[in-house]
Design a protein around this motif. Sequence first.
Motif, PDB file in Angstrom:
ATOM      1  N   GLN A   1       0.829  -1.195   0.000  1.00  0.00           N
ATOM      2  CA  GLN A   1       0.000   0.000   0.000  1.00  0.00           C
ATOM      3  C   GLN A   1       0.870   1.255   0.000  1.00  0.00           C
ATOM      4  OE1 GLN A   1      -2.659  -0.352   3.334  1.00  0.00           O
ATOM      5  NE2 GLN A   1      -3.535  -2.281   2.625  1.00  0.00           N
TER       6      GLN A   1
ATOM      7  N   ASP B   1     -11.476  -2.137 -16.293  1.00  0.00           N
ATOM      8  CA  ASP B   1     -12.646  -2.011 -15.428  1.00  0.00           C
ATOM      9  C   ASP B   1     -12.982  -3.305 -14.698  1.00  0.00           C
ATOM     10  OD1 ASP B   1     -12.978   0.642 -16.211  1.00  0.00           O
ATOM     11  OD2 ASP B   1     -14.280   0.094 -17.892  1.00  0.00           O
TER      12      ASP B   1
ATOM     13  N   ASP C   1      -2.800  -0.937 -13.888  1.00  0.00           N
ATOM     14  CA  ASP C   1      -2.517   0.261 -13.092  1.00  0.00           C
ATOM     15  C   ASP C   1      -1.039   0.646 -13.093  1.00  0.00           C
ATOM     16  OD1 ASP C   1      -5.187   0.128 -12.424  1.00  0.00           O
ATOM     17  OD2 ASP C   1      -4.854  -0.608 -10.392  1.00  0.00           O
TER      18      ASP C   1
ATOM     19  N   GLN D   1      -0.318   6.389  -3.599  1.00  0.00           N
ATOM     20  CA  GLN D   1      -0.965   6.209  -4.894  1.00  0.00           C
ATOM     21  C   GLN D   1      -1.900   4.998  -4.912  1.00  0.00           C
ATOM     22  OE1 GLN D   1       2.352   6.491  -4.323  1.00  0.00           O
ATOM     23  NE2 GLN D   1       3.434   7.256  -6.145  1.00  0.00           N
ATOM     24  N   PHE D   2      -1.578   3.996  -4.091  1.00  0.00           N
ATOM     25  CA  PHE D   2      -2.334   2.741  -4.103  1.00  0.00           C
ATOM     26  C   PHE D   2      -2.735   2.375  -2.675  1.00  0.00           C
ATOM     27  CE2 PHE D   2       0.617   2.669  -7.720  1.00  0.00           C
ATOM     28  CZ  PHE D   2      -0.278   2.508  -8.775  1.00  0.00           C
TER      29      PHE D   2
ATOM     30  N   ASN E   1      -4.641  -2.424  -7.593  1.00  0.00           N
ATOM     31  CA  ASN E   1      -5.954  -2.876  -7.120  1.00  0.00           C
ATOM     32  C   ASN E   1      -7.029  -1.823  -7.291  1.00  0.00           C
ATOM     33  OD1 ASN E   1      -7.741  -4.729  -5.981  1.00  0.00           O
ATOM     34  ND2 ASN E   1      -7.359  -4.010  -3.893  1.00  0.00           N
ATOM     35  N   SER E   2      -6.974  -1.064  -8.354  1.00  0.00           N
ATOM     36  CA  SER E   2      -7.992  -0.023  -8.541  1.00  0.00           C
ATOM     37  C   SER E   2      -9.382  -0.623  -8.740  1.00  0.00           C
ATOM     38  CB  SER E   2      -7.631   0.859  -9.743  1.00  0.00           C
ATOM     39  OG  SER E   2      -7.618   0.107 -10.940  1.00  0.00           O
ATOM     40  N   THR E   3      -9.458  -1.841  -9.262  1.00  0.00           N
ATOM     41  CA  THR E   3     -10.749  -2.502  -9.454  1.00  0.00           C
ATOM     42  C   THR E   3     -11.274  -3.147  -8.174  1.00  0.00           C
ATOM     43  OG1 THR E   3      -9.681  -4.574 -10.061  1.00  0.00           O
ATOM     44  CG2 THR E   3     -10.223  -3.056 -11.853  1.00  0.00           C
TER      45      THR E   3
ATOM     46  N   ASN F   1      -5.274   0.930  -1.470  1.00  0.00           N
ATOM     47  CA  ASN F   1      -5.952  -0.359  -1.312  1.00  0.00           C
ATOM     48  C   ASN F   1      -5.110  -1.536  -1.785  1.00  0.00           C
ATOM     49  OD1 ASN F   1      -8.367   0.851  -0.332  1.00  0.00           O
ATOM     50  ND2 ASN F   1      -8.882   1.418  -2.446  1.00  0.00           N
TER      51      ASN F   1
END
Length: 546
Positions: A295, A488, A500, A298-299, A305-307, A301
């Motif tokens: 983590q 997506d 990502d 920027q990330f 893992n943006s989805t 989560n």
Amino acid sequence: MRFTPLQRELPDVADVLVIGAGASGAVAVRELSAQGFTVVCLEQGGWTPRSEFYGASDEWELHAQKTWHPNPNVRRSVGDYPIDVSESDVNPLMYSGVGGSTILYGGHWTRSMPSDFRTKTLDGVGDDWPLTYEDLAPYYNRIDRDMGISGIAGDPAYPDGVEYPLPPLPIGKVGLTAARGMNKLGWHWWPGTNAIASRPYRGREQCVRRGTCQTGCPEGAKASVDLTHWPSILEKTDTHLVTGARVREIEVDDKGLATGAIYIDRDGREHRQKASVVIVAANGVGTPRLLLMSQSRQFPNGLGNSTGLVGKRLMIHPYAAVDGYYEDQLESWLGPAGQAIISMEFYETDPSRGFVRGGKWHTMPTGGPQGHRSGYGGKVGTAAWGENFHNSAELVGHSFEWGVVAEDLPDETNQVTLDSVLQDSDGLAAPKITYTTSANTRALLDFHIERMREAHLAAGATRTVTTSLMRDCGWHLLGTARMGTSADDSVVDPFGRSHDVPNLYVMDGSTFVTSTGANPTNTIMALALRSVEQLISSRVDQKVPV
């Protein structure tokens, strides 16, 4: 297990950092090193010398219950991490070390079927893969040669053109008996295809049929990548393998590009290895665990893992088995173990059965008095002693197992997360598995169990014993960073590159879209070969940190 000291100084910045020295990691490292890339591979386990395998000893079945148990929560080796399975129907099985789970796998070598890549189109379930069987076929062929696969061409269940570098292993009395039953029923069967050498091959010995494949091969006949890949890899001066290196975090720069990883050695010291490209090949549990631990601002989560799909859609291949007992002596302590014969009779969907998809069958020997699955599922080893031992000894050689690898449909509630309490020996959050068998899976298993009983009875069995769901069956850890064409609804693209983070790749079973109903190692390795060759061919366009 042995941790080897570094032979050469590590580069300040590697061209590519690979995390995991198992099946797919070895494929990636070998191809990259052959093309002149400077590669560092981090492996949390060590080397496993053949002298540590007990298959040639009288007490090998006892060692299978602890030292060489496939469940890391039971084995508790120095390279293992604990896993919270309090909310899982199945225990995940794996091995941390050079060679990964190829050290302890049975060497079952079964390609996915053409229909496996089109389940949405054909059956309205899961999703279609962004590639086809035909796309993967040439990579299957190359991996078969690399691994020295024993088999026989012409299986009518598969498209033409599948050939193997070695002849099949003997199917023995077990295979002959099972085949007679299948012939009587008019059901498909074929001699088993195995990653076990039926003849000496590229420095590996011929199988002597000990039947101890799942506790390591003392002869080195089984194709584990510590034998098939790593010796030639380490001849390259620009390739470095670091054992005993548990990765804590993959780091990123302000532009969101991966810059390398922080790892902890077996003395508890932290190190930073920088790299232009990072490949994660840590299996369907280890990979999402590491991405979720990585983590940053920027990330928040987890990396890539943006989805929100990292760790979700876990598929494990629930396994059921029926043992048949026979009056005749079948010598069912002999290998391979390994599969003597297979069947694809009930692999495809038949709407009349009330469920979708199917599974691949195989026969396996049942071993000695303790049984080849002694200790599985939390059984107490001492339960097989005393009077029970004498009863079991009278039956040795008179039984064999029909087992089914059941296709497991993707479900986002089946997942890998980070445990809030449990930690590994370095203080890192352990993975937690949440996994429940679905109604479709249960119906599928029930159907296959009844058909396997029929197969035994047709072959002359006097009685059968059923294991409806084996608790220790989670060898195949799949789907937790699925591939796809759209950012997506997938984590990586069809070549394993993160949507990502453009210089981060996943090359292991995590990328599977659906589980298929076949043992996945050759598909995992074929996908890794395809992905790494794409990385190499497109290297001039690869984004890297400055």
